[in-house]
Design a protein around this motif. Structure first.
Motif, PDB file in Angstrom:
ATOM      1  N   ALA A   1     -60.470 -31.367  19.045  1.00 41.99           N
ATOM      2  CA  ALA A   1     -61.571 -32.133  18.455  1.00 41.99           C
ATOM      3  C   ALA A   1     -62.136 -31.416  17.229  1.00 41.99           C
ATOM      4  O   ALA A   1     -62.470 -32.054  16.214  1.00 41.99           O
ATOM      5  N   VAL A   2     -62.244 -30.104  17.300  1.00 48.20           N
ATOM      6  CA  VAL A   2     -62.765 -29.340  16.160  1.00 48.20           C
ATOM      7  C   VAL A   2     -61.781 -29.417  14.995  1.00 48.20           C
ATOM      8  O   VAL A   2     -62.189 -29.535  13.826  1.00 48.20           O
ATOM      9  N   LEU A   3     -60.482 -29.369  15.273  1.00 51.51           N
ATOM     10  CA  LEU A   3     -59.483 -29.491  14.209  1.00 51.51           C
ATOM     11  C   LEU A   3     -59.614 -30.828  13.491  1.00 51.51           C
ATOM     12  O   LEU A   3     -59.513 -30.904  12.257  1.00 51.51           O
ATOM     13  N   ALA A   4     -59.836 -31.898  14.243  1.00 52.10           N
ATOM     14  CA  ALA A   4     -60.002 -33.214  13.622  1.00 52.10           C
ATOM     15  C   ALA A   4     -61.194 -33.220  12.672  1.00 52.10           C
ATOM     16  O   ALA A   4     -61.129 -33.784  11.565  1.00 52.10           O
ATOM     17  N   ASP A   5     -62.273 -32.569  13.073  1.00 51.05           N
ATOM     18  CA  ASP A   5     -63.451 -32.478  12.206  1.00 51.05           C
ATOM     19  C   ASP A   5     -63.149 -31.651  10.958  1.00 51.05           C
ATOM     20  O   ASP A   5     -63.582 -32.001   9.852  1.00 51.05           O
TER      21      ASP A   5
ATOM     22  N   ALA B   1     -72.478 -10.452  30.574  1.00 54.47           N
ATOM     23  CA  ALA B   1     -72.563 -10.804  29.161  1.00 54.47           C
ATOM     24  C   ALA B   1     -72.461 -12.315  28.996  1.00 54.47           C
ATOM     25  O   ALA B   1     -71.680 -12.973  29.670  1.00 54.47           O
ATOM     26  N   VAL B   2     -73.260 -12.861  28.085  1.00 60.31           N
ATOM     27  CA  VAL B   2     -73.253 -14.297  27.819  1.00 60.31           C
ATOM     28  C   VAL B   2     -72.530 -14.547  26.502  1.00 60.31           C
ATOM     29  O   VAL B   2     -72.971 -14.081  25.448  1.00 60.31           O
ATOM     30  N   ILE B   3     -71.403 -15.253  26.547  1.00 59.69           N
ATOM     31  CA  ILE B   3     -70.725 -15.664  25.320  1.00 59.69           C
ATOM     32  C   ILE B   3     -70.272 -17.107  25.479  1.00 59.69           C
ATOM     33  O   ILE B   3     -70.115 -17.610  26.589  1.00 59.69           O
ATOM     34  N   ASP B   4     -70.053 -17.759  24.344  1.00 60.06           N
ATOM     35  CA  ASP B   4     -69.614 -19.155  24.351  1.00 60.06           C
ATOM     36  C   ASP B   4     -68.558 -19.331  23.264  1.00 60.06           C
ATOM     37  O   ASP B   4     -68.848 -19.832  22.168  1.00 60.06           O
ATOM     38  N   PRO B   5     -67.297 -18.928  23.523  1.00 59.71           N
ATOM     39  CA  PRO B   5     -66.248 -19.030  22.501  1.00 59.71           C
ATOM     40  C   PRO B   5     -65.964 -20.470  22.090  1.00 59.71           C
ATOM     41  O   PRO B   5     -65.387 -20.694  21.020  1.00 59.71           O
ATOM     42  N   ASP B   6     -66.337 -21.450  22.925  1.00 58.93           N
ATOM     43  CA  ASP B   6     -66.049 -22.849  22.625  1.00 58.93           C
ATOM     44  C   ASP B   6     -67.094 -23.490  21.710  1.00 58.93           C
ATOM     45  O   ASP B   6     -66.948 -24.661  21.340  1.00 58.93           O
TER      46      ASP B   6
ATOM     47  N   PHE C   1     -56.933 -21.377  22.060  1.00 62.32           N
ATOM     48  CA  PHE C   1     -58.266 -21.442  21.465  1.00 62.32           C
ATOM     49  C   PHE C   1     -59.263 -22.243  22.302  1.00 62.32           C
ATOM     50  O   PHE C   1     -60.425 -22.358  21.944  1.00 62.32           O
ATOM     51  N   GLY C   2     -58.829 -22.816  23.417  1.00 66.48           N
ATOM     52  CA  GLY C   2     -59.761 -23.483  24.305  1.00 66.48           C
ATOM     53  C   GLY C   2     -59.665 -24.993  24.241  1.00 66.48           C
ATOM     54  O   GLY C   2     -59.061 -25.577  23.333  1.00 66.48           O
ATOM     55  N   PRO C   3     -60.311 -25.666  25.189  1.00 62.32           N
ATOM     56  CA  PRO C   3     -60.166 -27.125  25.332  1.00 62.32           C
ATOM     57  C   PRO C   3     -60.766 -27.919  24.183  1.00 62.32           C
ATOM     58  O   PRO C   3     -60.399 -29.081  23.975  1.00 62.32           O
TER      59      PRO C   3
ATOM     60  N   LEU D   1     -65.925 -21.745  16.749  1.00 62.19           N
ATOM     61  CA  LEU D   1     -64.497 -22.041  16.816  1.00 62.19           C
ATOM     62  C   LEU D   1     -63.944 -22.535  15.487  1.00 62.19           C
ATOM     63  O   LEU D   1     -62.842 -22.138  15.068  1.00 62.19           O
ATOM     64  N   GLY D   2     -64.671 -23.404  14.780  1.00 64.42           N
ATOM     65  CA  GLY D   2     -64.171 -24.003  13.546  1.00 64.42           C
ATOM     66  C   GLY D   2     -63.708 -22.991  12.511  1.00 64.42           C
ATOM     67  O   GLY D   2     -62.565 -23.059  12.025  1.00 64.42           O
ATOM     68  N   PRO D   3     -64.555 -22.027  12.121  1.00 61.71           N
ATOM     69  CA  PRO D   3     -64.117 -21.040  11.124  1.00 61.71           C
ATOM     70  C   PRO D   3     -62.894 -20.233  11.566  1.00 61.71           C
ATOM     71  O   PRO D   3     -62.061 -19.855  10.729  1.00 61.71           O
TER      72      PRO D   3
END
Length: 766
Positions: free
Chosen positions: A463-467, A426-431, A457-459, A436-438
């Protein structure tokens, strides 16, 4: 020749005229391997199982149960009907007996309802199962939160209705011992990436109530199950893959419908449609009294196959057979779905044309044959669908009917691609930051986020939180990140990649709500003038109101179907990886911006598939930030092709179409999950360039898988074009049903020359 081969040969001779049976694979019967029940298994469960005829478990069931009870997260990755449910029932019932609770997740309501029925019939003392989904009446929900100890739900309800109200579930969460994730192979692409983040939020909320549940995943046979499951839940997982259950003998036939005398776009030959072929075979099997499921690729196709089979059976000498065939698909009301499931179980229905809604582990015994109409997207899905037959232990039949599609063409001529290789991972990309943002917003609304929470929540979380703070979706305070808005944070996440709330389809004459369609798909399926099928009835769309989210339709039965056409432009934002294939060719992967617009639709004759005309549409553009794989050809190589009289635009365009068709062989996607653009000279590369991109915001991992498998993918693309028997190109090789330029220009011979030029410089070549 066994009974099914005899029946099938007779049906093909009578119903399918000159269609080609390219291969028949015979999968032998196998006996099961059982062992004793574990000492810890609850006696109440064993007594109930004995009453239902289960005297001993299969070894894989006990292996999984023991791992789960010892506290190891485990995935049971075995075949259809291998008894995975018993593997997770034993530890779950043991936990409930000791005062714990269980949360069961499935990707579809039908499967959860079926599991609920199974548990109710088993009637284990003290086990209080309850289904908690969108169909659950409001008055029952409070009782479930307070008293149920085995709650069956889906990721959507967990996301919207449970995690955001975790205080109301505090008693249940405090005692949570196991989380069961059924049909785990279905969690792929954008949907799987969203579910991975929902699971991380569940782990975080559970920890708030001092529980650390063990995860038990059940999946069809899949590639790298430990890795896929671990990526889904964010924790180490152990796999049980040795299937010890007995298997009925299965004959699997590959069928390619014949080319007809009809002509389609640009004079291309038209192959007999896979749906017409499937309807003929379905009707023939029903006439023989064979209980059959016909899997199709779309809601419209389910209705089309059922209606065509009914028409054929209405002329049968046996009365009433046409009433024993129906369609089943998502979008039906819950009561309609349950009635169809019950009718198939009882034998009242002999034939059912269905989308993948019944691919899941809904327990319908007594099926003898399965038709798979068009490649279902993955090998895992193919075997899941084929495995629905033979559930009485009798010999079974599965038939794969190829669509007019490059991948299907390749498969019916290369059976080793089906029978000689392992299933996909299976191909997924949780990052993915768009995923991730929502979920970070939803997590902050559940419990304010702290720095200690970020690793779960991953590496990319910081950065996403800052955005999110910059966009004023979250507020940063000394104690962490807070959601401060009044609206529900869970509404930000589009779990199934539908592009927004569903569009309602309403009969303009009666005002009746007929069904819904995903917003992202609405432009292409319920545009003005589109033909929409629902429960055997045909409608034509009068108006698509995008602002109100409503498509108004009226009843009509035209002699044509409709296919939307779109145009696409693409801009490279950032190249992340690239690989030189020598002096002539380079393959790239990176971020792109895609602008798409549905500009018109084709009318196709429902009997022959020939094109009757094209109508323009005026719909707004949709912009997508995604990821793509693209390959470029040097100026020198392009000049060599020009000197050989190769039409570069037609060659690149044809290679693009064929490559889109073949990517699902290497990535767990559907051709409708991806798109493409080709040009003899792209502004960003200055070269002949062919793009294939993920059709989801932020990407879904499909293009990246294509980059990793580029040589094998393009080699298979070339072989699919060569294998097609047409002279100059057709929908089975280089034409696309969604091409915005009317499949013009296209050059079959040019595509082969272009791919030869690319592959000559491929890795490992001199």
């Amino acid at each position: 020749m066994n009974q099914w081969e005899s029946t099938l040969h007779r049906l093909w001779r009578v119903h399918t005229r000159n269609s080609q049976v390219t291969h028949v694979e015979r999968l032998a019967r196998s006996d099961g391997v059982s062992e004793d029940w574990p000492e810890w298994a609850p006696s109440s469960v064993l007594e109930r199982l004995a009453e239902t005829g289960v005297s001993a478990p299969w070894t894989h069931q006990i292996a999984a149960a023991n791992l789960a009870r010892s506290g190891s997260n485990v995935i049971i990755a075995t075949g259809t009907a291998s008894g995975k449910s018993l593997g997770f029932l034993l530890p779950c019932a043991d936990a409930v007996e000791q005062g714990g609770t269980v949360l069961y997740l499935s990707p579809a309501k039908a499967l959860a309802a079926d599991q609920r029925r199974y548990l109710s019939e088993l009637d284990v003392p003290g086990l209080r199962p309850a289904t908690y989904d969108g169909d659950t009446p409001g008055e029952e929900r409070a009782w479930i939160r307070a008293h149920a100890n085995y709650v069956l739900t889906n990721p959507d309800m967990l996301h919207h209705a449970i995690l955001g109200r975790h205080a109301a579930w505090s008693g249940f969460l405090r005692r949570l011992r196991y989380v069961v994730i059924d049909e785990a192979h279905r969690y792929r692409g954008v949907f799987g990436s969203h579910v991975a983040q929902i699971i991380r939020r569940l782990r975080r909320v559970s920890a708030r109530y001092r529980s650390e549940p063990t995860f038990i995943l059940a999946s069809a046979t899949t590639g790298t199950p430990e890795e896929s499951a671990s990526r889904l839940i964010g924790l180490p997982v152990r796999a049980v893959t040795e299937d010890a259950s007995p298997r009925a003998a299965l004959s699997v036939a590959l069928v390619e419908p014949e080319l007809t005398e009809q002509r389609g776009e640009n004079g291309a030959p038209v192959r007999r449609t896979a749906t017409a072929e499937a309807a003929d075979i379905l009707a023939g099997l029903v006439e023989e009294g064979v209980r059959t499921l016909a899997f199709v690729r779309s809601r419209q196709a389910a209705e089309t196959v059922a209606m065509a089979a009914q028409r054929i059976l209405s002329q049968s000498a046996t009365r009433g057979l046409s009433q024993r065939v129906a369609a089943y698909r998502a979008g039906y009301l819950a009561t309609d779905r349950r009635e169809l499931e019950d009718a198939l179980r009882s034998g009242e229905l002999l034939g059912l044309a269905t989308t993948s809604a019944l691919e899941l582990g809904v327990d319908i015994t007594g099926l003898d044959a399965v038709l798979v109409t068009g490649w279902p997207g993955t090998l895992a899905s193919l075997w899941q669908q084929a495995g629905r037959a033979g559930r009485r232990g009798e010999d079974a039949l599965a038939v794969f009917v190829a669509r007019d599609d490059p991948l299907d063409t390749y498969l019916v001529h290369h059976p080793e691609a089906i029978f000689g290789r392992p299933v996909e991972a299976a191909v997924i990309d949780p990052d993915n930051p768009y995923v991730l943002g929502p979920h970070l917003c939803a997590a902050a609304s559940e419990i304010p986020l702290t720095a200690d929470d970020l690793p779960i929540f991953g590496p990319g979380a910081e950065a996403v939180l800052a955005d999110l703070v910059d966009r004023r979706l979250l507020r940063r305070r000394p104690r962490g990140w807070f959601w401060t808005r009044r609206e529900r944070a869970s509404d930000l996440a589009d779990l199934r990649g539908t592009g927004g709330p569903p569009v309602q389809i309403v009969d303009s004459e009666s005002g009746q709500l007929l069904g819904t369609v995903d917003q992202a798909a609405a432009h292409g399926t319920v545009h003005d003038g589109a033909v929409y099928l629902h429960q055997g009835l045909s409608y034509v769309v009068d108006e698509l109101d995008l602002e109100e989210g409503v498509a108004l339709v009226h009843g009509e039965m035209p002699e044509y179907s409709t296919w939307a056409r779109d145009v696409t432009e693409i801009q490279i934002l950032r190249t992340q990886r690239e690989e030189d294939w020598g002096p002539s060719a380079t393959v790239h992967f990176g971020e792109v911006e895609v602008t798409r617009q549905v500009v018109g639709y084709l009318k196709r004759d429902v009997r022959t598939g020939s094109v009757l005309g094209e109508q323009p549409l005026d719909l707004p553009e949709r912009t997508l930030n995604s990821r793509a794989v693209w390959w470029t050809l040097s100026t020198d190589a392009a000049d060599r092709l020009r000197k050989a009289d190769v039409d570069l635009r037609g060659a690149a365009h044809a290679a693009e179409h064929a490559a889109i068709g073949l990517l699902p062989l290497f990535a767990t996607c559907d051709r409708w999950d991806i798109g493409g653009v080709s040009t003899a000279l792209h502004a960003d590369t200055g070269r002949l360039t062919v793009f294939v991109y993920d059709g989801h915001e932020g990407g879904a991992g499909f293009a990246e898988r294509g980059f990793s498998a580029a040589r094998a993918w393009l080699t298979a693309t070339r072989e699919a074009i060569v294998d097609c028997e047409c002279a100059d190109g057709c929908p089975s090789c280089i034409q696309s049903p969604k091409c915005g330029s009317g499949n013009d220009p296209l050059s079959k011979s040019g595509a082969l020359r272009l791919l030869d030029e690319l592959l000559a410089d491929g890795p490992g070549r001199p």
